[in-house]
Scaffold this active site. Sequence first.
Site, PDB file in Angstrom:
ATOM      1  N   ASP A 431       0.849  -1.193   0.000  1.00 16.65           N
ATOM      2  CA  ASP A 431       0.000   0.000   0.000  1.00 16.65           C
ATOM      3  C   ASP A 431       0.885   1.245   0.000  1.00 16.65           C
ATOM      4  O   ASP A 431       2.116   1.155   0.117  1.00 16.65           O
ATOM      5  CB  ASP A 431      -0.883  -0.040   1.256  1.00 16.65           C
ATOM      6  CG  ASP A 431      -2.104   0.859   1.159  1.00 16.65           C
ATOM      7  OD1 ASP A 431      -2.290   1.507   0.107  1.00 16.65           O
ATOM      8  OD2 ASP A 431      -2.868   0.920   2.130  1.00 16.65           O
ATOM      9  N   GLU A 434       2.358   5.071  -4.174  1.00 15.56           N
ATOM     10  CA  GLU A 434       2.280   6.000  -5.324  1.00 15.56           C
ATOM     11  C   GLU A 434       3.625   6.668  -5.667  1.00 15.56           C
ATOM     12  O   GLU A 434       3.808   6.943  -6.867  1.00 15.56           O
ATOM     13  CB  GLU A 434       1.212   7.073  -5.041  1.00 15.56           C
ATOM     14  CG  GLU A 434      -0.208   6.552  -5.086  1.00 15.56           C
ATOM     15  CD  GLU A 434      -0.568   5.693  -3.877  1.00 15.56           C
ATOM     16  OE1 GLU A 434      -1.382   4.762  -4.033  1.00 15.56           O
ATOM     17  OE2 GLU A 434      -0.004   5.927  -2.791  1.00 15.56           O
ATOM     18  N   ASP A 510      -9.108   3.985  -1.788  1.00 14.05           N
ATOM     19  CA  ASP A 510      -9.939   4.405  -0.652  1.00 14.05           C
ATOM     20  C   ASP A 510     -11.276   4.966  -1.111  1.00 14.05           C
ATOM     21  O   ASP A 510     -11.502   6.187  -1.140  1.00 14.05           O
ATOM     22  CB  ASP A 510      -9.182   5.439   0.181  1.00 14.05           C
ATOM     23  CG  ASP A 510      -7.930   4.854   0.824  1.00 14.05           C
ATOM     24  OD1 ASP A 510      -7.851   3.623   0.943  1.00 14.05           O
ATOM     25  OD2 ASP A 510      -7.042   5.637   1.195  1.00 14.05           O
TER      26      ASP A 510
END
Length: 816
Positions: A431, A434, A510
């Site tokens: 996770d 990015e 999310d």
Amino acid sequence: MKTNWPTVLAGLIWGLCATAGCVAKTQAQSLPGGSGAAAVSAAAAAVRVTGWTAPPHALVLTTTEGIVSIRAVSDHVLRVRASREVTGKDFSWAVVAGANRPKGTLTVKDTGSALLADTSDVHVRIEKNPLRIAFLDKADRVISEDAPGRPLSLGPRGFRVERTMPDDEHYYGLGDKAGPLDRREMAFTNWNTDAYAWQESTDPLYKSIPFFLAMRHGRAHGIFLDNTWRSWFDFGKTARDAYAFGADGGELDYYFIDGPAPKAVLERYADLTGKTPLPPLWSLGYQQCRYSYFPEARVYQVAKTFRDSKIPADVIYLDIDYQKDNRPFTIDRQRFPHFEQMIKDLGRQGFKVIAITDLHLAKPAEPGYKPYDEGAAANSFVHNADGSVYVGKVWPGASVFPDFTWAPARAWWGTLYADFVGMGVAGFWNDMNEPSIFDVPSKTMPLDVVHRVDAGGTATHREIHNVFGMQNSRATYDGLLKLQPDRRPVVLTRATYAGGQRFAASWTGDNTSTWNHYRLSVPTLLNLGLSGYPLVGDDIGGFRKSPPPDLLTRWFELGSFNPIFRDHSEKGTLDQEPWVHGPKHEAIRRRFIEARYRLLPYIYTLAEEAARTGLPLMRPVWLEAPEAEAFYTNDRVFMFGADLLVEPKLDETVDPDEPSAPAGVWYDYWTGQRWTGAKKKTPTALDEMPVLVRGGAIIPHQPLVQSTSETPKGPLELRVYPGADCRGSLYLDDGASFKYQKGEFLRLGFSCQQDGEAGKSISVKTNAAEGSFTPWFQSLAVVVHGAPSAPKQVTAGGEPSRNFRYDKAKKTVTVT
């Protein structure tokens, strides 16, 4: 930390304004020397061909602004590269090694004002002044061409391509972009972003997959822009008659991929960028997650409730609260004093555990945190422009980041999983990759951060940002494969780039517990599948906030027909497991989870097809029926594989839905009855979700199990739905290892033939089996739907059989 803000600002302006027609003006004001779109626009009129050569498989143009090459990767795929400087470097993070090696024939003819370069399937016309490229079919009908008056534009720091946009052409892909299925009249930026609580108009999101597929009257083609810089796509938002794409920097390097069938486009794109590895069977079961399940007793309680409630499930996730001070590769021994034993106990109950391992590592004040100490000693972390190690704030506080674009750092990262793998943790969740950085306006690393790269030398974060998450998941996948060479790794990633499907499954980030996000899940997952990413899902019920009971139930129904079926919610929300909200909702959710487990032979067969061809599990109707133009913009209904049409109830209202399907014979999946096409006059009940089966499908089902670790007991059921092109298939193996690559698999094909429209007789045949794997079943139960009356005679294996029964209400004949 010093940041070159004028340069950063210029990059942001280009990304935001390129699709709004404001780039040239803004850039010229921002940078006195002119760059990006300003330079692109100025150069546009000057790009003309001054010479050419035709080496094998290629046409190389000398132009007033640099070199342009057109190469035949195959007779259906052509690669266009353009650069102001000849670098000689040909490196791609996305394309599989050797996949873009020219193999097609290319014959070239000079007509004076234009060059004609032809493969056996695609013709290319290149106008010389100004340079303008068109792709045509064998009959010289234009498929795609540069827009008249808007030729290819090359600048010192960027490029722009504008192509004609017919009024009736539709566009799909680009990964997890919010909004409707069809991208027409929309514009997007590719810049991987931690987009918490994203909405329908939020852009950019977590992934950058610069590939799109165009559809027009049943004919398809695709364009893949292999450029990792901040890029943008404008499908007619700025201009009514042209779409455009470009990037902040790097080479113009795009592939034109012809079909004409849309499946052919996707398969050829997958040949370039790679295919999703065959996942283990357990990863296709139901998965339960929360931020976070702790302490240890809570995890046991969740597992026990699943088994006591007889709700099938295969996976429980551990989010960051199992870690000591949120530090990856640690265990909080106060919360999880018997972590290793817990993993074993869950395994005995049929549960696999997936643990989160974010890509950042804490920068401690003192030695003793092994991952940091090892990485620092090996100089494995990302550096600032001044040579110091870059430090950013994330969950553990001050954090450093492995240099995932550098092979030695990836190899070291993979070793960090050894302890968890030894404990029996079955999969890992990457996770925040990015990469996400806290407390900075950009939400990510400074653009002048320096990365070492596999191609040699270094590159700044401007070029690397969009591939950083993909290389993080690559390091995880390769590390797990090295630690357990005969176990299929399971990796889940949030951020990725084109080709990332080779290393990890993904989800849509999310989302929020709203009806709108529930609706958005359908076009978002469909477009991910159309972007070469077949193993995808979303957070069932929504990650942010708490869903009302009806919404959560509807989401479970839809999720049972998603490729990845995972319920997940954030800290501070109400419980979101299947049993919440009382017996009524629990019963409905259980029934749909059970339906998925019975359907697992079909789903696993789809996963094997995806691993072999690149085709998505969840697909738009037009992928199976390209001629069905009424479905080109329909993002409320989808196909699950080639045979199941799913139309979830996507609205909160009680208004009746009107199920629709392409022309042909269809059956109701739940009742088996032939579907007449009549529109529903009553609202869809909470426990209903319309699913239709293609007439001509043969779909395998198994007896119900509580997890994939349990062997089904009884026959394999083949549900036969008579119709044209009657066929089906089954793929099985051990569901975990790579033995299938050595022939230990089972592949069965089925077919049926019907005597006349009235179905006076029907025969079902099993084709010769492929592979050496011994399946769990020892017999078949063939269920033929649509039988108007009891059969007068049944044969099995050529011999008369009395081992059948006829169900008058369901109009089925079952033969064992």
